[in-house]
Design a protein around this motif. Sequence first.
Motif, PDB file in Angstrom:
ATOM      1  N   LYS A 104      -4.327  -7.139  11.060  1.00 23.65           N
ATOM      2  CA  LYS A 104      -4.519  -8.370  10.304  1.00 23.65           C
ATOM      3  C   LYS A 104      -4.583  -9.575  11.241  1.00 23.65           C
ATOM      4  CE  LYS A 104      -2.420  -6.923   5.917  1.00 23.65           C
ATOM      5  NZ  LYS A 104      -1.276  -7.154   4.991  1.00 23.65           N
ATOM      6  N   ASN A 105      -3.712  -9.605  12.243  1.00 25.90           N
ATOM      7  CA  ASN A 105      -3.737 -10.697  13.210  1.00 25.90           C
ATOM      8  C   ASN A 105      -5.051 -10.718  13.981  1.00 25.90           C
ATOM      9  OD1 ASN A 105      -1.191 -11.747  12.621  1.00 25.90           O
ATOM     10  ND2 ASN A 105      -0.156 -10.294  13.977  1.00 25.90           N
ATOM     11  N   ALA A 106      -5.553  -9.521  14.337  1.00 29.18           N
ATOM     12  CA  ALA A 106      -6.837  -9.456  15.047  1.00 29.18           C
ATOM     13  C   ALA A 106      -7.963 -10.019  14.183  1.00 29.18           C
ATOM     14  CB  ALA A 106      -7.142  -8.012  15.450  1.00 29.18           C
ATOM     15  N   LEU A 107      -7.925  -9.719  12.891  1.00 25.31           N
ATOM     16  CA  LEU A 107      -8.969 -10.217  11.991  1.00 25.31           C
ATOM     17  C   LEU A 107      -8.810 -11.703  11.706  1.00 25.31           C
ATOM     18  CD1 LEU A 107      -9.235  -7.231   9.498  1.00 25.31           C
ATOM     19  CD2 LEU A 107     -11.019  -8.068  11.035  1.00 25.31           C
ATOM     20  N   ARG A 108      -7.576 -12.206  11.699  1.00 27.22           N
ATOM     21  CA  ARG A 108      -7.391 -13.652  11.523  1.00 27.22           C
ATOM     22  C   ARG A 108      -8.026 -14.420  12.681  1.00 27.22           C
ATOM     23  NH1 ARG A 108      -1.827 -12.022  10.271  1.00 27.22           N
ATOM     24  NH2 ARG A 108      -1.552 -11.958   7.997  1.00 27.22           N
ATOM     25  N   LEU A 109      -7.924 -13.858  13.878  1.00 26.73           N
ATOM     26  CA  LEU A 109      -8.490 -14.520  15.057  1.00 26.73           C
ATOM     27  C   LEU A 109      -9.988 -14.280  15.181  1.00 26.73           C
ATOM     28  CD1 LEU A 109      -5.597 -13.558  17.474  1.00 26.73           C
ATOM     29  CD2 LEU A 109      -6.116 -15.869  16.707  1.00 26.73           C
ATOM     30  N   ASN A 110     -10.445 -13.124  14.709  1.00 23.20           N
ATOM     31  CA  ASN A 110     -11.868 -12.791  14.798  1.00 23.20           C
ATOM     32  C   ASN A 110     -12.286 -12.074  13.515  1.00 23.20           C
ATOM     33  OD1 ASN A 110     -14.463 -12.212  15.557  1.00 23.20           O
ATOM     34  ND2 ASN A 110     -13.914 -10.669  17.084  1.00 23.20           N
ATOM     35  N   PRO A 111     -12.646 -12.824  12.469  1.00 25.56           N
ATOM     36  CA  PRO A 111     -12.974 -12.196  11.174  1.00 25.56           C
ATOM     37  C   PRO A 111     -14.181 -11.274  11.234  1.00 25.56           C
ATOM     38  CG  PRO A 111     -12.582 -14.569  10.948  1.00 25.56           C
ATOM     39  CD  PRO A 111     -12.672 -14.293  12.412  1.00 25.56           C
ATOM     40  N   SER A 112     -15.024 -11.379  12.248  1.00 26.14           N
ATOM     41  CA  SER A 112     -16.227 -10.534  12.319  1.00 26.14           C
ATOM     42  C   SER A 112     -15.980  -9.222  13.063  1.00 26.14           C
ATOM     43  CB  SER A 112     -17.350 -11.309  13.022  1.00 26.14           C
ATOM     44  OG  SER A 112     -16.979 -11.639  14.355  1.00 26.14           O
ATOM     45  N   ASP A 113     -14.744  -8.897  13.364  1.00 28.36           N
ATOM     46  CA  ASP A 113     -14.427  -7.678  14.110  1.00 28.36           C
ATOM     47  C   ASP A 113     -14.462  -6.477  13.162  1.00 28.36           C
ATOM     48  OD1 ASP A 113     -13.450  -5.666  15.691  1.00 28.36           O
ATOM     49  OD2 ASP A 113     -11.894  -6.880  16.624  1.00 28.36           O
ATOM     50  N   ASP A 114     -15.559  -5.740  13.174  1.00 32.10           N
ATOM     51  CA  ASP A 114     -15.712  -4.580  12.278  1.00 32.10           C
ATOM     52  C   ASP A 114     -14.759  -3.445  12.655  1.00 32.10           C
ATOM     53  OD1 ASP A 114     -17.685  -5.872  10.839  1.00 32.10           O
ATOM     54  OD2 ASP A 114     -19.310  -5.081  12.094  1.00 32.10           O
ATOM     55  N   ASP A 115     -14.494  -3.276  13.962  1.00 29.95           N
ATOM     56  CA  ASP A 115     -13.589  -2.207  14.384  1.00 29.95           C
ATOM     57  C   ASP A 115     -12.183  -2.431  13.834  1.00 29.95           C
ATOM     58  OD1 ASP A 115     -15.647  -1.072  15.713  1.00 29.95           O
ATOM     59  OD2 ASP A 115     -15.100  -1.850  17.691  1.00 29.95           O
ATOM     60  N   ALA A 116     -11.699  -3.664  13.931  1.00 32.30           N
ATOM     61  CA  ALA A 116     -10.367  -3.978  13.414  1.00 32.30           C
ATOM     62  C   ALA A 116     -10.318  -3.790  11.901  1.00 32.30           C
ATOM     63  CB  ALA A 116      -9.979  -5.403  13.801  1.00 32.30           C
ATOM     64  N   ARG A 117     -11.396  -4.185  11.205  1.00 30.95           N
ATOM     65  CA  ARG A 117     -11.442  -4.017   9.753  1.00 30.95           C
ATOM     66  C   ARG A 117     -11.432  -2.531   9.382  1.00 30.95           C
ATOM     67  NH1 ARG A 117     -15.408  -6.748   9.263  1.00 30.95           N
ATOM     68  NH2 ARG A 117     -14.466  -8.755   8.793  1.00 30.95           N
ATOM     69  N   HIS A 118     -12.168  -1.728  10.138  1.00 31.05           N
ATOM     70  CA  HIS A 118     -12.204  -0.278   9.879  1.00 31.05           C
ATOM     71  C   HIS A 118     -10.813   0.334  10.058  1.00 31.05           C
ATOM     72  CE1 HIS A 118     -12.727   3.966  10.889  1.00 31.05           C
ATOM     73  NE2 HIS A 118     -13.853   3.929  10.213  1.00 31.05           N
ATOM     74  N   ASN A 119     -10.156  -0.011  11.150  1.00 32.21           N
ATOM     75  CA  ASN A 119      -8.838   0.563  11.415  1.00 32.21           C
ATOM     76  C   ASN A 119      -7.781   0.047  10.450  1.00 32.21           C
ATOM     77  OD1 ASN A 119     -10.115   1.817  13.473  1.00 32.21           O
ATOM     78  ND2 ASN A 119      -8.791   1.082  15.108  1.00 32.21           N
ATOM     79  N   LEU A 120      -7.939  -1.214   9.992  1.00 32.19           N
ATOM     80  CA  LEU A 120      -7.001  -1.743   8.998  1.00 32.19           C
ATOM     81  C   LEU A 120      -7.078  -0.931   7.712  1.00 32.19           C
ATOM     82  CD1 LEU A 120      -5.018  -3.858   7.959  1.00 32.19           C
ATOM     83  CD2 LEU A 120      -6.976  -5.306   7.376  1.00 32.19           C
ATOM     84  N   VAL A 121      -8.298  -0.660   7.233  1.00 33.49           N
ATOM     85  CA  VAL A 121      -8.460   0.153   6.020  1.00 33.49           C
ATOM     86  C   VAL A 121      -7.887   1.547   6.232  1.00 33.49           C
ATOM     87  CG1 VAL A 121     -10.165   1.173   4.461  1.00 33.49           C
ATOM     88  CG2 VAL A 121     -10.470  -1.174   5.280  1.00 33.49           C
TER      89      VAL A 121
END
Length: 551
Positions: free
Chosen positions: A437-454
């Motif tokens: 979540k912190n990674a996405l707050r800093l970079n909302p376009s990070d698809d890898d972080a979004r994938h791993n968060l799900v």
Amino acid sequence: IPVMLVFFLWFMHWKRSTLRKYGEFVVISRLIPDMSKAKHWFKFIVLILALVFMIVGIANPQIGSQLEKEERKGVDIIIALDVSNSMLAEDIRPNRIERARQAVNRFIDRLSDDRIGLIVFAGRAYPLLPLTNDYAAAKMFLTNATTDIVPVQGTSIADAIDLAIRSFPQGPQGKALVIITDGEDHEGNVIEKAEEAYKREITVHTIGIGSVQGVPIPLYRNNVRVGFRATRDGQTVMTRLNETMLQQIAAAGNGVYVRATNAQFGLTWIFDEINKMEKGEFEAKAFAEFESRFYYFLYLALILLIIELIVYERSSRWLRKFSRFIPVLLIFMSFDVQAQTENKIIRRGNKAFENERFQEAELHYRRALEENNNNFRGNFNLGNSIYRQDHYDEAARAFQRAIANQTDEKELSKAFYNFGNSLLMNQQIPESIEAYKNALRLNPSDDDARHNLVYAMNLLEQQEQQQQQDGERGDDDSNQDEDSTDQQQDQDEQQQEPKEQEQQETQQPQQISRQEAERMLQALKEEEQKTMEKIKEEKFQGERMKIERDW
């Protein structure tokens, strides 16, 4: 510098002309006895030299093209490649020899501390490259391995093995000979040579390339196929893979035989076998990295400026102002020298990391952190090297230190992403979710972080559901145990006094029946089945985790 020289000469001439307006120069020189023409020239020369050293320092001169000796542990490997005309057959695309060169290239990419040598053979065997750890040179020499490089045609595997035996040095390290050929040996006594190699502690592996049924050898002229090779009486030459001989060679050399195909060449299995061999220590030479030497010239420039200030008693206003910044300049230069040292060590670690020598990379990064424990690059890359060694808890701590020493949002996002990966691999699922979540707050376009968060959130949900189901099943099992205990107690109580039975019955809590417990279990199973079907319908894509980002 020439402009400054012209300006200085003009200034001296103007000064002399101005003084003459007030009277004779001899008289004026007596009125100001401290004035010295030599001092002016000395001061100017010192300033020019300081400027020269500053310019050279800003240019950042570098040295370091000398060889360094390194101690390494690895295996000696010689690849003997068949370059006879039969290797031009096209049953393996694009042809046998080109496919073999491509596979050897990829094999070299996987090596780290091992030494490799190359032998080419046809009617005779020739050394193409002695044992070396210079993998770039090995790839360059490999491009010369063509059918034209050997003047004598034929296939003499025995000669290749004999040359390899003489090429291996003495030592405790493992020795492996990999023969890539179609197996059409025309010389004989190859099995005896393989046995001799094994007696000298050389393991002989073979890779058969080609078709057992046999194919013709094409002839090309100006990149256009004009026919096939034929004998003098006009019969088309057919080349066939001799698997039986290659299997016998591998058995005699205590190695393995692999048949190459268009899909898989087989060097991967050979590489795994070589990795099991005993590693030996040997000395390797490598070019040292270039090191910056700008600070020497800047120090000299600083010393000359200080000398200029001391010699010239009546310094100008701008020089007095400049002298105030000398301590600041010294501090800045000391920090810059330290930063250069850290960056050099980190670059060495990056080089080891790229070659998949993760333990060596870890040592370099730790050395850099000894210079500056708050270095973001050092902590970030240290975390990556430890992560690749499957020490996820320690990697997470390194990424935490990197996060604490970075303010750039893009780099912080990378650090939080890798931090989340380490936590997830360490089964700390809730903490990994927060990191993603912190990674996405800093970079909302990070698809890898979004994938791993799900992926992590689904894991947590499944884990909670599993714990809930296990808890309910535990309650059901407890109820079943208590029900069976009640039945046993009832049988025992029938033999006791009626009064005593009544007292115990009043003390027993109310229990569910066995039939009710079975119905509850069946309902839980049906609910679990519905949940699994729902997950499948949603096509959950959390089956893998993206690897961490490298610096």
